[in-house]
Write a protein that holds these residues in place. Structure first.
Motif, PDB file in Angstrom:
ATOM      1  N   GLY A   1       0.795  -1.225   0.000  1.00  0.00           N
ATOM      2  CA  GLY A   1       0.000   0.000   0.000  1.00  0.00           C
ATOM      3  C   GLY A   1       0.827   1.274   0.000  1.00  0.00           C
ATOM      4  O   GLY A   1       0.300   2.353   0.268  1.00  0.00           O
ATOM      5  N   GLN A   2       2.111   1.179  -0.333  1.00  0.00           N
ATOM      6  CA  GLN A   2       2.973   2.359  -0.286  1.00  0.00           C
ATOM      7  C   GLN A   2       2.915   3.180  -1.568  1.00  0.00           C
ATOM      8  O   GLN A   2       3.200   4.378  -1.539  1.00  0.00           O
ATOM      9  CB  GLN A   2       4.417   1.931   0.003  1.00  0.00           C
ATOM     10  CG  GLN A   2       4.575   1.282   1.381  1.00  0.00           C
ATOM     11  CD  GLN A   2       6.016   0.878   1.660  1.00  0.00           C
ATOM     12  OE1 GLN A   2       6.954   1.522   1.198  1.00  0.00           O
ATOM     13  NE2 GLN A   2       6.195  -0.193   2.420  1.00  0.00           N
ATOM     14  N   ILE A   3       2.598   2.539  -2.688  1.00  0.00           N
ATOM     15  CA  ILE A   3       2.401   3.259  -3.946  1.00  0.00           C
ATOM     16  C   ILE A   3       1.224   2.629  -4.685  1.00  0.00           C
ATOM     17  O   ILE A   3       0.810   1.504  -4.382  1.00  0.00           O
ATOM     18  CB  ILE A   3       3.659   3.230  -4.857  1.00  0.00           C
ATOM     19  CG1 ILE A   3       3.987   1.805  -5.291  1.00  0.00           C
ATOM     20  CG2 ILE A   3       4.853   3.867  -4.167  1.00  0.00           C
ATOM     21  CD1 ILE A   3       5.084   1.734  -6.345  1.00  0.00           C
ATOM     22  N   THR A   4       0.684   3.351  -5.645  1.00  0.00           N
ATOM     23  CA  THR A   4      -0.430   2.832  -6.439  1.00  0.00           C
ATOM     24  C   THR A   4       0.096   2.025  -7.624  1.00  0.00           C
ATOM     25  O   THR A   4       1.270   2.143  -8.012  1.00  0.00           O
ATOM     26  CB  THR A   4      -1.296   3.986  -6.987  1.00  0.00           C
ATOM     27  OG1 THR A   4      -0.495   4.750  -7.918  1.00  0.00           O
ATOM     28  CG2 THR A   4      -1.776   4.882  -5.858  1.00  0.00           C
ATOM     29  N   ALA A   5      -0.789   1.226  -8.202  1.00  0.00           N
ATOM     30  CA  ALA A   5      -0.409   0.448  -9.383  1.00  0.00           C
ATOM     31  C   ALA A   5      -0.021   1.371 -10.532  1.00  0.00           C
ATOM     32  O   ALA A   5       0.893   1.065 -11.314  1.00  0.00           O
ATOM     33  CB  ALA A   5      -1.552  -0.469  -9.792  1.00  0.00           C
ATOM     34  N   GLU A   6      -0.690   2.505 -10.648  1.00  0.00           N
ATOM     35  CA  GLU A   6      -0.366   3.451 -11.712  1.00  0.00           C
ATOM     36  C   GLU A   6       1.025   4.045 -11.500  1.00  0.00           C
ATOM     37  O   GLU A   6       1.817   4.180 -12.434  1.00  0.00           O
ATOM     38  CB  GLU A   6      -1.415   4.561 -11.764  1.00  0.00           C
ATOM     39  CG  GLU A   6      -1.178   5.588 -12.864  1.00  0.00           C
ATOM     40  CD  GLU A   6      -1.124   4.979 -14.251  1.00  0.00           C
ATOM     41  OE1 GLU A   6      -0.348   5.493 -15.086  1.00  0.00           O
ATOM     42  OE2 GLU A   6      -1.837   3.988 -14.498  1.00  0.00           O
ATOM     43  N   ALA A   7       1.356   4.389 -10.252  1.00  0.00           N
ATOM     44  CA  ALA A   7       2.688   4.915  -9.955  1.00  0.00           C
ATOM     45  C   ALA A   7       3.763   3.865 -10.216  1.00  0.00           C
ATOM     46  O   ALA A   7       4.883   4.200 -10.617  1.00  0.00           O
ATOM     47  CB  ALA A   7       2.755   5.389  -8.508  1.00  0.00           C
ATOM     48  N   ALA A   8       3.409   2.592 -10.004  1.00  0.00           N
ATOM     49  CA  ALA A   8       4.371   1.518 -10.219  1.00  0.00           C
ATOM     50  C   ALA A   8       4.826   1.459 -11.672  1.00  0.00           C
ATOM     51  O   ALA A   8       5.981   1.116 -11.960  1.00  0.00           O
ATOM     52  CB  ALA A   8       3.769   0.187  -9.805  1.00  0.00           C
ATOM     53  N   ARG A   9       3.942   1.801 -12.594  1.00  0.00           N
ATOM     54  CA  ARG A   9       4.288   1.748 -14.020  1.00  0.00           C
ATOM     55  C   ARG A   9       5.395   2.731 -14.367  1.00  0.00           C
ATOM     56  O   ARG A   9       6.128   2.516 -15.348  1.00  0.00           O
ATOM     57  CB  ARG A   9       3.051   2.030 -14.882  1.00  0.00           C
ATOM     58  CG  ARG A   9       1.997   0.936 -14.864  1.00  0.00           C
ATOM     59  CD  ARG A   9       0.847   1.284 -15.806  1.00  0.00           C
ATOM     60  NE  ARG A   9       1.296   1.447 -17.173  1.00  0.00           N
ATOM     61  CZ  ARG A   9       1.444   0.451 -18.047  1.00  0.00           C
ATOM     62  NH1 ARG A   9       1.197  -0.789 -17.681  1.00  0.00           N
ATOM     63  NH2 ARG A   9       1.853   0.690 -19.288  1.00  0.00           N
ATOM     64  N   ARG A  10       5.528   3.805 -13.584  1.00  0.00           N
ATOM     65  CA  ARG A  10       6.524   4.838 -13.890  1.00  0.00           C
ATOM     66  C   ARG A  10       7.704   4.833 -12.916  1.00  0.00           C
ATOM     67  O   ARG A  10       8.602   5.653 -13.032  1.00  0.00           O
ATOM     68  CB  ARG A  10       5.860   6.222 -13.865  1.00  0.00           C
ATOM     69  CG  ARG A  10       4.675   6.365 -14.805  1.00  0.00           C
ATOM     70  CD  ARG A  10       4.137   7.792 -14.791  1.00  0.00           C
ATOM     71  NE  ARG A  10       3.744   8.218 -13.452  1.00  0.00           N
ATOM     72  CZ  ARG A  10       2.548   7.995 -12.921  1.00  0.00           C
ATOM     73  NH1 ARG A  10       1.633   7.346 -13.609  1.00  0.00           N
ATOM     74  NH2 ARG A  10       2.265   8.416 -11.698  1.00  0.00           N
ATOM     75  N   HIS A  11       7.677   3.923 -11.936  1.00  0.00           N
ATOM     76  CA  HIS A  11       8.697   3.930 -10.893  1.00  0.00           C
ATOM     77  C   HIS A  11      10.068   3.579 -11.487  1.00  0.00           C
ATOM     78  O   HIS A  11      10.187   2.650 -12.293  1.00  0.00           O
ATOM     79  CB  HIS A  11       8.325   2.916  -9.808  1.00  0.00           C
ATOM     80  CG  HIS A  11       9.035   3.135  -8.511  1.00  0.00           C
ATOM     81  ND1 HIS A  11      10.372   2.814  -8.333  1.00  0.00           N
ATOM     82  CD2 HIS A  11       8.616   3.641  -7.320  1.00  0.00           C
ATOM     83  CE1 HIS A  11      10.726   3.107  -7.088  1.00  0.00           C
ATOM     84  NE2 HIS A  11       9.687   3.615  -6.459  1.00  0.00           N
TER      85      HIS A  11
END
Length: 267
Positions: free
Chosen positions: A142-152
């Motif tokens: 729960g530390q980042i969203t799935a959408e943020a994961a795509r750009r991490h």
């Protein structure tokens, strides 16, 4: 009885100097392997694991899928381990491995790394595998969203792989409820890093598996092609037993990339 009818494409992409992906497409087993660590012979890791796994699977034709997956994954680990022992400059080489196995009635997924397996049914796309990555761990926590994961920036840091470690827990096994008419996709992250699920689902509507695999690959190339791209599209069909080996894709097509532990044991 159920089996796979499909095809695959593996492309070096627009940036990488060579292809570190490997694939295999057969009527009862299909896989994608994406080599990790370019300087440490990722193409050797993926080709060796893909060859060892597919050869073992073919020699245990229609065994219970879970047993076959364990035996074939052990063979892949042993061969990758031998590849490092033969040449210590390969220390650190590893590969993802995402496999679908059918015994005529059941399909089971074996998975480690961040290549992916999907089920497409009635126009809906479902991801079957779970990425073994640091970023996926952050999403699960729960530390980042799935959408943020795509750009991490660390989205490609893999936490589990086939690396030759005898103490590795092996593949994560997941039964897949399938029926005739379903479509399955195996792919490396060269596709999923650049092409979203909506586009993948759209392309999987194409009737011919080879056309779908080719258009998915082209979609990743148009989006930049920053990595090697491997796509295998499988239709689940019903019919009589067929006998055949399969289609090799990518790095495993070059015998120079393969370290065969089984051949060493036989001499």
């Amino acid at each position: 009885m159920l089996r796979f009818s499909g095809a695959g494409v593996s492309d070096v992409g627009r940036v990488r100097p060579h292809n570190e992906d490997s694939g295999f497409v057969g009527p009862y087993v299909a896989l994608v392997a994406d080599g990790v660590g370019g300087a440490a012979a990722g193409e050797v890791a993926s080709a060796t694991a893909a060859y060892a796994f597919s050869a073992t699977a073919l020699s245990h034709f229609l065994d219970p899928p879970e047993l076959l997956l364990i035996q074939a994954a052990d063979a892949a680990q042993a061969s990758v381990r031998l590849g490092v022992q033969r040449d210590l400059s390969r220390l650190g080489m590893a590969t993802t491995l995402t496999v679908l196995v059918c015994d005529g009635s059941r399909v089971v997924l074996g998975h480690v790394g961040d290549s992916r397996a999907y089920l497409w049914r009635d126009g809906e796309l479902q991801q079957l595998s779970r990425d073994h990555t640091y970023v996926q761990h952050l999403v699960d926590a729960g530390q980042i969203t799935a959408e943020a994961a795509r750009r991490h920036p660390w989205r490609n840091v893999v936490l589990r792989s086939v690396d030759g470690d005898p103490d590795d827990p092996g593949l994560e096994l997941t039964p897949v409820r399938t029926r005739a008419g379903d479509r399955l996709l195996l792919c490396s992250d060269g596709l999923t890093d650049l092409v979203d699920d909506g586009r993948i689902a759209e392309v999987l509507r194409l009737a011919d598996p080879m056309s779908a695999a080719a258009v998915l690959t082209q979609s990743a190339l148009v989006a930049g092609g920053g990595d090697n791209i491997t796509c295998i599209v499988l239709d689940v069909v019903e019919g009589p037993l067929v006998v055949g080996d399969g289609q090799l894709l990518g790095a495993v097509r070059d015998a120079a990339n393969i370290v065969d532990a089984a051949a060493v044991r036989h001499h």
